[in-house]
Design a protein around this motif. Sequence first.
Motif, PDB file in Angstrom:
ATOM      1  N   HIS A  46       0.826  -1.205   0.000  1.00  0.00           N
ATOM      2  CA  HIS A  46       0.000   0.000   0.000  1.00  0.00           C
ATOM      3  C   HIS A  46       0.861   1.257   0.000  1.00  0.00           C
ATOM      4  N   LEU A  47       1.952   1.233   0.747  1.00  0.00           N
ATOM      5  CA  LEU A  47       2.852   2.393   0.761  1.00  0.00           C
ATOM      6  C   LEU A  47       3.403   2.673  -0.638  1.00  0.00           C
ATOM      7  N   ARG A  48       3.802   1.624  -1.339  1.00  0.00           N
ATOM      8  CA  ARG A  48       4.336   1.820  -2.692  1.00  0.00           C
ATOM      9  C   ARG A  48       3.240   2.276  -3.648  1.00  0.00           C
ATOM     10  N   ALA A  49       2.058   1.689  -3.509  1.00  0.00           N
ATOM     11  CA  ALA A  49       0.964   2.024  -4.422  1.00  0.00           C
ATOM     12  C   ALA A  49       0.535   3.478  -4.305  1.00  0.00           C
ATOM     13  N   LEU A  50       0.627   4.039  -3.093  1.00  0.00           N
ATOM     14  CA  LEU A  50       0.154   5.407  -2.869  1.00  0.00           C
ATOM     15  C   LEU A  50       1.291   6.426  -2.830  1.00  0.00           C
ATOM     16  N   ALA A  51       2.503   5.991  -3.051  1.00  0.00           N
ATOM     17  CA  ALA A  51       3.627   6.937  -3.062  1.00  0.00           C
ATOM     18  C   ALA A  51       3.437   7.947  -4.195  1.00  0.00           C
ATOM     19  N   GLY A  52       3.409   9.214  -3.855  1.00  0.00           N
ATOM     20  CA  GLY A  52       3.255  10.258  -4.859  1.00  0.00           C
ATOM     21  C   GLY A  52       1.848  10.435  -5.393  1.00  0.00           C
ATOM     22  N   HIS A  53       0.867   9.790  -4.776  1.00  0.00           N
ATOM     23  CA  HIS A  53      -0.512   9.936  -5.255  1.00  0.00           C
ATOM     24  C   HIS A  53      -0.981  11.379  -5.084  1.00  0.00           C
ATOM     25  N   ARG A  54      -1.778  11.853  -6.025  1.00  0.00           N
ATOM     26  CA  ARG A  54      -2.183  13.268  -6.034  1.00  0.00           C
ATOM     27  C   ARG A  54      -3.171  13.618  -4.921  1.00  0.00           C
ATOM     28  N   THR A  55      -4.075  12.704  -4.582  1.00  0.00           N
ATOM     29  CA  THR A  55      -5.164  13.079  -3.671  1.00  0.00           C
ATOM     30  C   THR A  55      -5.256  12.227  -2.402  1.00  0.00           C
ATOM     31  N   VAL A  56      -4.650  11.062  -2.398  1.00  0.00           N
ATOM     32  CA  VAL A  56      -4.689  10.200  -1.215  1.00  0.00           C
ATOM     33  C   VAL A  56      -3.263   9.841  -0.838  1.00  0.00           C
ATOM     34  N   ARG A  57      -2.930   9.993   0.421  1.00  0.00           N
ATOM     35  CA  ARG A  57      -1.582   9.610   0.838  1.00  0.00           C
ATOM     36  C   ARG A  57      -1.611   8.971   2.219  1.00  0.00           C
ATOM     37  N   ILE A  58      -0.630   8.149   2.477  1.00  0.00           N
ATOM     38  CA  ILE A  58      -0.442   7.600   3.818  1.00  0.00           C
ATOM     39  C   ILE A  58       0.406   8.583   4.607  1.00  0.00           C
ATOM     40  N   SER A  59      -0.185   9.100   5.662  1.00  0.00           N
ATOM     41  CA  SER A  59       0.450  10.188   6.407  1.00  0.00           C
ATOM     42  C   SER A  59       1.111   9.717   7.698  1.00  0.00           C
ATOM     43  N   HIS A  60       0.652   8.588   8.251  1.00  0.00           N
ATOM     44  CA  HIS A  60       1.189   8.061   9.502  1.00  0.00           C
ATOM     45  C   HIS A  60       1.150   6.540   9.427  1.00  0.00           C
ATOM     46  N   VAL A  61       2.030   5.899  10.185  1.00  0.00           N
ATOM     47  CA  VAL A  61       2.098   4.436  10.199  1.00  0.00           C
ATOM     48  C   VAL A  61       2.124   3.951  11.643  1.00  0.00           C
ATOM     49  N   VAL A  62       1.396   2.867  11.888  1.00  0.00           N
ATOM     50  CA  VAL A  62       1.372   2.230  13.201  1.00  0.00           C
ATOM     51  C   VAL A  62       1.869   0.802  13.053  1.00  0.00           C
TER      52      VAL A  62
END
Length: 318
Positions: free
Chosen positions: A21-37
């Motif tokens: 998921h981190l790789r898939a959303l890397a650099g996405h224009r509107t959705v990003r992973i902002s924090h990780v647990v």
Amino acid sequence: MSSDDEFRLALVGAGRMGRHHLRALAGHRTVRISHVVDPVPQARAAVVAAGLPAYPSVEDMLADAAPDGLLVTAPTGRHGALVAAAAKAGLPVLCEKPAGLDAAEAAEAGRVAAAAGVGFQVAYWRRYVPELRRLRERIAGGELGEVLFVAASQWDGEPPAAAFRTGSGGIFVDMGVHEFDQIRWLTGQDVARVAAQPAGHVTDPAVRGRDVDSAHALLGLSGGGTALVSLGRHYPGGDMAAVEVFGTRDHVRLMFLDPADGDATMYAALARQAEDFAELVRTGRSEGAQVADAVAVLDAAHRATAQLTQSHEVHPDR
């Protein structure tokens, strides 16, 4: 929602699927992973080194941040507790499949989310593969005629670690739920009957009695047709997934996950899925899998698993 209308996801679980998921959303224009647990210090250290804040628990993260939703990619046995934590905090949840180890757990996760009034979606990424979406439209439009038979295959390049397999619920709950969901979604039919059989030997003694390396299930569909689910953990070259549909008017075969293409298809679908989840949170509309889908799929997977446990190959005392 953040002021710039960017949708921020907190990822819970930095293991194999979390990294996808981190790789898939890397650099996405509107959705990003902002924090990780993640409770594992080494996993958190890797995330921090990549430039993201990481926390040992959801509670620690929420004390320091206000994401727009929670993306749960932790081991399946923790899905229910994490959905409950998100619901308590008023956070919508995109939960990796299967949303519980059995149908009752998935139903309870949905009930908890509904009682809290938060959005809840189950992450079956194949629903966002363009080729599969076109196939579904063709079936629904009658272009293939009456569906007589569907063959859905998923073979991984190699088995996952024993520690994962012994807590995953077995091959039908871990892998096969994708095929069960895909067949239901493509055909619009329910799984009425299940007959399952293991194939081959278990290569890792640590999982013998808990899992198999290959298994197959023959399904009777509510519309009168049949389907085959073929699963394996030894495919030369890498992970593959394919579907074949036989109808009275036409036939289609798709290998939509090809080792030659790597993970590109999955990453594109994961990104579309995250966009759809953001749409669910903002408008209440979604094309993703919901609680009823997760419950039906897990019910079918457990019916298949129950038949495997009666066989010689997976009986722990033989």
